[in-house]
Design a protein around this motif. Structure first.
Motif, PDB file in Angstrom:
ATOM      1  N   ARG A  88       0.847  -1.186   0.000  1.00 26.49           N
ATOM      2  CA  ARG A  88       0.000   0.000   0.000  1.00 26.49           C
ATOM      3  C   ARG A  88       0.882   1.235   0.000  1.00 26.49           C
ATOM      4  O   ARG A  88       1.896   1.265   0.687  1.00 26.49           O
ATOM      5  N   ILE A  89       0.479   2.249  -0.744  1.00 26.28           N
ATOM      6  CA  ILE A  89       1.225   3.510  -0.748  1.00 26.28           C
ATOM      7  C   ILE A  89       1.211   4.079   0.661  1.00 26.28           C
ATOM      8  O   ILE A  89       0.168   4.174   1.298  1.00 26.28           O
ATOM      9  N   ASP A  90       2.410   4.436   1.139  1.00 24.71           N
ATOM     10  CA  ASP A  90       2.566   4.903   2.511  1.00 24.71           C
ATOM     11  C   ASP A  90       2.964   6.371   2.589  1.00 24.71           C
ATOM     12  O   ASP A  90       2.502   7.091   3.454  1.00 24.71           O
ATOM     13  N   SER A  91       3.846   6.800   1.683  1.00 22.89           N
ATOM     14  CA  SER A  91       4.309   8.189   1.727  1.00 22.89           C
ATOM     15  C   SER A  91       4.988   8.552   0.412  1.00 22.89           C
ATOM     16  O   SER A  91       5.226   7.690  -0.433  1.00 22.89           O
ATOM     17  N   VAL A  92       5.288   9.823   0.282  1.00 27.75           N
ATOM     18  CA  VAL A  92       6.009  10.331  -0.882  1.00 27.75           C
ATOM     19  C   VAL A  92       7.214  11.121  -0.383  1.00 27.75           C
ATOM     20  O   VAL A  92       7.075  12.010   0.449  1.00 27.75           O
ATOM     21  N   ASP A  93       8.393  10.759  -0.883  1.00 29.24           N
ATOM     22  CA  ASP A  93       9.614  11.503  -0.573  1.00 29.24           C
ATOM     23  C   ASP A  93       9.842  12.455  -1.747  1.00 29.24           C
ATOM     24  O   ASP A  93      10.412  12.080  -2.777  1.00 29.24           O
ATOM     25  N   ARG A  94       9.341  13.676  -1.596  1.00 26.79           N
ATOM     26  CA  ARG A  94       9.398  14.656  -2.682  1.00 26.79           C
ATOM     27  C   ARG A  94      10.854  14.994  -3.049  1.00 26.79           C
ATOM     28  O   ARG A  94      11.688  15.169  -2.179  1.00 26.79           O
ATOM     29  N   ASP A  95      11.111  15.027  -4.344  1.00 33.71           N
ATOM     30  CA  ASP A  95      12.411  15.394  -4.911  1.00 33.71           C
ATOM     31  C   ASP A  95      13.543  14.431  -4.543  1.00 33.71           C
ATOM     32  O   ASP A  95      14.712  14.786  -4.641  1.00 33.71           O
ATOM     33  N   PHE A  96      13.217  13.210  -4.136  1.00 36.50           N
ATOM     34  CA  PHE A  96      14.241  12.216  -3.792  1.00 36.50           C
ATOM     35  C   PHE A  96      15.242  12.031  -4.935  1.00 36.50           C
ATOM     36  O   PHE A  96      16.452  12.031  -4.709  1.00 36.50           O
ATOM     37  N   PHE A  97      14.743  11.861  -6.153  1.00 33.59           N
ATOM     38  CA  PHE A  97      15.641  11.571  -7.276  1.00 33.59           C
ATOM     39  C   PHE A  97      16.444  12.791  -7.706  1.00 33.59           C
ATOM     40  O   PHE A  97      17.601  12.655  -8.102  1.00 33.59           O
ATOM     41  N   THR A  98      15.889  13.971  -7.591  1.00 28.53           N
ATOM     42  CA  THR A  98      16.657  15.166  -7.944  1.00 28.53           C
ATOM     43  C   THR A  98      17.716  15.454  -6.886  1.00 28.53           C
ATOM     44  O   THR A  98      18.774  16.014  -7.197  1.00 28.53           O
ATOM     45  N   ARG A  99      17.481  15.054  -5.631  1.00 30.87           N
ATOM     46  CA  ARG A  99      18.469  15.232  -4.563  1.00 30.87           C
ATOM     47  C   ARG A  99      19.605  14.211  -4.646  1.00 30.87           C
ATOM     48  O   ARG A  99      20.736  14.498  -4.270  1.00 30.87           O
ATOM     49  N   ASN A 100      19.303  12.996  -5.085  1.00 29.77           N
ATOM     50  CA  ASN A 100      20.255  11.890  -4.973  1.00 29.77           C
ATOM     51  C   ASN A 100      20.914  11.445  -6.273  1.00 29.77           C
ATOM     52  O   ASN A 100      21.827  10.615  -6.230  1.00 29.77           O
ATOM     53  N   TYR A 101      20.462  11.959  -7.404  1.00 28.69           N
ATOM     54  CA  TYR A 101      21.024  11.553  -8.689  1.00 28.69           C
ATOM     55  C   TYR A 101      21.436  12.789  -9.475  1.00 28.69           C
ATOM     56  O   TYR A 101      20.633  13.711  -9.627  1.00 28.69           O
ATOM     57  N   PRO A 102      22.684  12.813  -9.968  1.00 27.50           N
ATOM     58  CA  PRO A 102      23.174  14.024 -10.630  1.00 27.50           C
ATOM     59  C   PRO A 102      22.504  14.298 -11.977  1.00 27.50           C
ATOM     60  O   PRO A 102      22.336  15.451 -12.353  1.00 27.50           O
ATOM     61  N   GLU A 103      22.116  13.247 -12.682  1.00 31.72           N
ATOM     62  CA  GLU A 103      21.487  13.405 -13.993  1.00 31.72           C
ATOM     63  C   GLU A 103      19.971  13.266 -13.860  1.00 31.72           C
ATOM     64  O   GLU A 103      19.491  12.407 -13.117  1.00 31.72           O
TER      65      GLU A 103
END
Length: 150
Positions: free
Chosen positions: A116-131
């Motif tokens: 079940r969807i529990d939460s959303v970590d907003r901008d996770f991929f923009t924070r953790n991946y350079p490209e």
């Protein structure tokens, strides 16, 4: 399909792990802290997943991937159910998994398996991946976190 824990000193199936996570640095980090399981059919590697303990009660399926040649045959679902059984065997009560906001196939699969969807970590991929990551024509920015209670 045979699934087993990767033994100490055995090389990581990096090519397959990188299909689910493009950061070799992050993959090496969580594989070093977690347990890597490999799935084979007739000795051929067809899948992999990583279990990473988050607390005494919760473990995360940190990476799960099926080889391109084996996709669409139900192996992803079988790996998820194997991971859930392994988490329960190890004494965990909750299993988390995360995927990108643009990962429609994965979101559907995880929910079909009972997550079940529990939460959303907003901008996770923009924070953790350079490209920037694009998937299904959508920028992948947010991590959708799902939870399964054993």
């Amino acid at each position: 399909m045979e699934v087993r824990l990767l033994e100490k000193g055995e090389g990581l199936p990096m090519k397959l792990l990188l299909e689910a996570d493009t950061s070799e640095k992050l993959v090496n980090d969580y594989c070093g802290r977690g347990s890597v399981y490999r799935a084979t059919i007739d000795g051929e590697l067809i899948g992999v997943y990583v279990l990473l303990p988050l607390s005494v009660e919760t473990v995360e399926i940190k990476n799960i991937a099926v080889a391109e040649s084996a996709r669409g045959q139900g192996y992803g679902k079988k790996l998820i159910f194997h991971a859930l059984a392994e988490a329960e065997r190890l004494g965990f009560g909750k299993v988390e998994i995360g995927t990108g906001n643009s990962s429609f196939g994965q979101l559907a699969l995880y929910q079909k398996c009972g997550f079940r969807i529990d939460s959303v970590d907003r901008d996770f991929f923009t924070r953790n991946y350079p490209e920037p990551i694009m998937e299904n024509g959508i920028p992948c920015k947010d991590m959708i976190r799902l939870l399964y209670t054993l």
